[in-house]
Scaffold this active site. Structure first.
Site, PDB file in Angstrom:
ATOM      1  N   GLY A   9       0.837  -1.202   0.000  1.00 51.11           N
ATOM      2  CA  GLY A   9       0.000   0.000   0.000  1.00 51.11           C
ATOM      3  C   GLY A   9       0.868   1.246   0.000  1.00 51.11           C
ATOM      4  O   GLY A   9       0.465   2.309   0.491  1.00 51.11           O
ATOM      5  N   ILE A  14      -1.285   6.131   4.217  1.00 48.05           N
ATOM      6  CA  ILE A  14      -0.443   5.713   5.348  1.00 48.05           C
ATOM      7  C   ILE A  14       0.825   5.002   4.849  1.00 48.05           C
ATOM      8  O   ILE A  14       1.926   5.239   5.359  1.00 48.05           O
ATOM      9  CB  ILE A  14      -1.254   4.792   6.292  1.00 48.05           C
ATOM     10  CG1 ILE A  14      -2.393   5.585   6.961  1.00 48.05           C
ATOM     11  CG2 ILE A  14      -0.354   4.141   7.327  1.00 48.05           C
ATOM     12  CD1 ILE A  14      -3.426   4.722   7.676  1.00 48.05           C
ATOM     13  N   ASP A  33       2.584  -2.103  -4.315  1.00 45.68           N
ATOM     14  CA  ASP A  33       1.206  -1.623  -4.502  1.00 45.68           C
ATOM     15  C   ASP A  33       0.682  -2.228  -5.797  1.00 45.68           C
ATOM     16  O   ASP A  33       1.410  -2.927  -6.515  1.00 45.68           O
ATOM     17  CB  ASP A  33       1.154  -0.086  -4.530  1.00 45.68           C
ATOM     18  CG  ASP A  33      -0.186   0.446  -4.011  1.00 45.68           C
ATOM     19  OD1 ASP A  33      -1.231   0.183  -4.647  1.00 45.68           O
ATOM     20  OD2 ASP A  33      -0.200   1.106  -2.955  1.00 45.68           O
ATOM     21  N   LEU A  43      -2.709  -7.801  -4.740  1.00 48.60           N
ATOM     22  CA  LEU A  43      -2.756  -8.680  -3.560  1.00 48.60           C
ATOM     23  C   LEU A  43      -4.121  -9.341  -3.360  1.00 48.60           C
ATOM     24  O   LEU A  43      -4.292 -10.116  -2.423  1.00 48.60           O
ATOM     25  CB  LEU A  43      -2.356  -7.895  -2.306  1.00 48.60           C
ATOM     26  CG  LEU A  43      -0.888  -7.442  -2.283  1.00 48.60           C
ATOM     27  CD1 LEU A  43      -0.635  -6.482  -1.128  1.00 48.60           C
ATOM     28  CD2 LEU A  43       0.033  -8.658  -2.185  1.00 48.60           C
ATOM     29  N   TYR A 153     -15.961  -4.410   5.793  1.00 39.52           N
ATOM     30  CA  TYR A 153     -14.667  -3.809   6.156  1.00 39.52           C
ATOM     31  C   TYR A 153     -14.271  -4.162   7.597  1.00 39.52           C
ATOM     32  O   TYR A 153     -13.189  -4.692   7.841  1.00 39.52           O
ATOM     33  CB  TYR A 153     -14.727  -2.292   5.966  1.00 39.52           C
ATOM     34  CG  TYR A 153     -13.438  -1.588   6.317  1.00 39.52           C
ATOM     35  CD1 TYR A 153     -12.328  -1.693   5.497  1.00 39.52           C
ATOM     36  CD2 TYR A 153     -13.328  -0.816   7.478  1.00 39.52           C
ATOM     37  CE1 TYR A 153     -11.134  -1.046   5.816  1.00 39.52           C
ATOM     38  CE2 TYR A 153     -12.154  -0.171   7.800  1.00 39.52           C
ATOM     39  CZ  TYR A 153     -11.051  -0.285   6.970  1.00 39.52           C
ATOM     40  OH  TYR A 153      -9.868   0.350   7.291  1.00 39.52           O
TER      41      TYR A 153
HETATM   42  N1  LIG Z   1      -7.550   6.096   6.450  1.00 38.60           N
HETATM   43  C1  LIG Z   1      -8.131   5.625   7.555  1.00 38.60           C
HETATM   44  O1  LIG Z   1      -8.906   6.321   8.228  1.00 38.60           O
HETATM   45  C2  LIG Z   1      -7.833   4.220   8.014  1.00 38.60           C
HETATM   46  C3  LIG Z   1      -8.313   3.848   9.278  1.00 38.60           C
HETATM   47  C4  LIG Z   1      -8.045   2.568   9.742  1.00 38.60           C
HETATM   48  C5  LIG Z   1      -7.320   1.687   8.967  1.00 38.60           C
HETATM   49  N2  LIG Z   1      -6.891   2.078   7.744  1.00 38.60           N
HETATM   50  C6  LIG Z   1      -6.126   1.092   6.964  1.00 38.60           C
HETATM   51  O2  LIG Z   1      -4.866   1.648   6.634  1.00 38.60           O
HETATM   52  C7  LIG Z   1      -4.366   1.017   5.466  1.00 38.60           C
HETATM   53  C8  LIG Z   1      -3.918   2.097   4.495  1.00 38.60           C
HETATM   54  O3  LIG Z   1      -5.062   2.851   4.124  1.00 38.60           O
HETATM   55  P1  LIG Z   1      -4.993   4.368   3.624  1.00 38.60           P
HETATM   56  O4  LIG Z   1      -5.930   5.137   4.455  1.00 38.60           O
HETATM   57  O5  LIG Z   1      -3.590   4.786   3.503  1.00 38.60           O
HETATM   58  O6  LIG Z   1      -5.698   4.193   2.198  1.00 38.60           O
HETATM   59  P2  LIG Z   1      -5.228   4.515   0.732  1.00 38.60           P
HETATM   60  O7  LIG Z   1      -6.382   4.166  -0.129  1.00 38.60           O
HETATM   61  O8  LIG Z   1      -4.640   5.873   0.652  1.00 38.60           O
HETATM   62  O9  LIG Z   1      -4.030   3.462   0.500  1.00 38.60           O
HETATM   63  C9  LIG Z   1      -4.267   2.079   0.387  1.00 38.60           C
HETATM   64  C10 LIG Z   1      -3.286   1.515  -0.627  1.00 38.60           C
HETATM   65  O10 LIG Z   1      -3.512   0.090  -0.737  1.00 38.60           O
HETATM   66  C11 LIG Z   1      -3.386  -0.264  -2.104  1.00 38.60           C
HETATM   67  N3  LIG Z   1      -4.122  -1.466  -2.470  1.00 38.60           N
HETATM   68  C12 LIG Z   1      -5.462  -1.643  -2.459  1.00 38.60           C
HETATM   69  N4  LIG Z   1      -5.776  -2.814  -3.025  1.00 38.60           N
HETATM   70  C13 LIG Z   1      -4.613  -3.413  -3.391  1.00 38.60           C
HETATM   71  C14 LIG Z   1      -4.305  -4.640  -4.042  1.00 38.60           C
HETATM   72  N5  LIG Z   1      -5.263  -5.474  -4.471  1.00 38.60           N
HETATM   73  N6  LIG Z   1      -2.998  -4.943  -4.249  1.00 38.60           N
HETATM   74  C15 LIG Z   1      -2.018  -4.072  -3.866  1.00 38.60           C
HETATM   75  N7  LIG Z   1      -2.265  -2.892  -3.268  1.00 38.60           N
HETATM   76  C16 LIG Z   1      -3.544  -2.564  -3.035  1.00 38.60           C
HETATM   77  C17 LIG Z   1      -4.003   0.944  -2.843  1.00 38.60           C
HETATM   78  O11 LIG Z   1      -3.625   0.950  -4.218  1.00 38.60           O
HETATM   79  C18 LIG Z   1      -3.489   2.114  -2.039  1.00 38.60           C
HETATM   80  O12 LIG Z   1      -2.278   2.631  -2.558  1.00 38.60           O
HETATM   81  C19 LIG Z   1      -5.504   0.149   4.932  1.00 38.60           C
HETATM   82  O13 LIG Z   1      -5.294  -1.185   5.319  1.00 38.60           O
HETATM   83  C20 LIG Z   1      -6.718   0.720   5.630  1.00 38.60           C
HETATM   84  O14 LIG Z   1      -7.764  -0.207   5.748  1.00 38.60           O
HETATM   85  C21 LIG Z   1      -7.113   3.321   7.245  1.00 38.60           C
END
Ligand SMILES: NC(=O)c1ccc[n+]([C@@H]2O[C@H](COP(=O)([O-])OP(=O)(O)OC[C@H]3O[C@@H](n4cnc5c(N)ncnc54)[C@H](O)[C@@H]3O)[C@@H](O)[C@H]2O)c1
Length: 259
Positions: A9, A14, A33, A43, A153
């Site tokens: 990711g 994050i 990614d 993934l 989720y």
């Molecule tokens: N943003 C929030 O409030 C929050 C809160 C709790 C948990 N999270 C978790 O944090 C993590 C990062 O989220 P974020 O907020 O940075 O979101 P984001 O959407 O900015 O980043 C997520 C990344 O995961 C990649 N991804 C998704 N599907 C994929 C796949 N099939 N293969 C490879 N890569 C893939 C996306 O391309 C993206 O770059 C996630 O697991 C999310 O569930 C986020």
């Protein structure tokens, strides 16, 4: 001393912020990614998970120091089931052998405070049994239901946190000297949450569901500091912890009920 980190990711939010922080600190980061990364794999598929291991082994020369299994989706879809649980577990298990040459191997994954929301039991059981066909089938049923799709989720994240609790103290992880932990963020301002935080009204509604009395919605860099520490040499004794970095939503929701 420079360490080699694998972050999934890494193209956004994050993961990207963590990659930037660790690079600024002089480490080598192999970003993973579905696009715009050093290693581009999907993934959600078995093929992508196999390619992940091959390509990271090639890129690293066979040894890495830390795995940050962070990639995820928040959409109420079957892909979320595939990526958030099976993609994360495959990342941790598939890359674990590459940690064996490190003097300070570490692993951490990104769950969520949404793991505290009521889960769909059928999906949760299938995830915890590692039964991907059954989980995807239940995910498809939930995705088709406007009342139930929102449970996808949180259920994937609860399963991931439980997987960490079930595995951290076992021979392949603790027995091999690898701290395995998770983080559970509250609402972080990333592309994933942009639609939910783009107006005062939307933010208010979200904060009712995810109460964050300590400093409210925060930035991906704030999460990066925690992921960086959990995957650093300094963290040698945290085992199977799910660290809530959530401005207080866990304590508001659960109080002292964890004892
Ligand atoms: N943003 C929030 O409030 C929050 C809160 C709790 C948990 N999270 C978790 O944090 C993590 C990062 O989220 P974020 O907020 O940075 O979101 P984001 O959407 O900015 O980043 C997520 C990344 O995961 C990649 N991804 C998704 N599907 C994929 C796949 N099939 N293969 C490879 N890569 C893939 C996306 O391309 C993206 O770059 C996630 O697991 C999310 O569930 C986020």
């Amino acid at each position: 001393m420079s360490r080699t980190y694998v972050i999934t990711g890494a193209a956004s939010g994050i993961g990207r912020s963590t990659a930037e922080l660790l690079t600024e600190r002089g480490n080598r980061v192999i970003g993973v990614d579905i696009h715009n990364a050093d290693v581009n794999v999907d993934l959600s598929t078995a093929e992508g998970r196999t390619d992940l291991v091959t390509q990271v082994a090639d890129a690293s020369g066979g040894t890495i120091d830390a795995i940050i299994a962070n990639a995820g989706l928040a959409s109420p879809t079957v892909a979320t089931v595939a990526v958030n649980f099976f993609g994360a577990v495959a990342t941790l298990e598939g890359l674990r052998p590459l940690l064996s040459g490190s003097s300070a191997p570490r692993a951490v994954t990104t769950a969520s405070m949404a793991s505290l929301f009521p889960a769909d039991k059928v999906l949760l059981d299938a995830l915890l049994a590692g039964d991907e066909p059954a989980a995807l089938a239940r995910g498809a049923e939930l995705a088709d239901s406007p009342e139930l799709s929102a449970q996808i989720y949180g259920t994937t994240k609860q399963a991931l946190a439980k997987w960490v609790r079930r595995n951290a103290a076992t021979e392949p992880w603790a027995g091999a000297g690898v701290p395995l932990n998770a983080i559970a963020p509250g609402v972080v301002a990333t592309p994933m949450t942009a639609d939910l935080t783009d107006s005062e009204e939307a933010r208010k509604a979200l904060l009712q569901q995810v109460p964050m009395p300590l400093n409210g919605i925060f930035e991906p860099r704030d999460v990066a500091y925690l992921l960086a520490w959990l995957s650093s040499e300094e963290n040698a004794h945290l085992c199977g912890q799910v660290v809530f970095i959530d401005g207080g939503s866990d304590v508001v929701i659960r109080g002292d009920s964890t004892w």
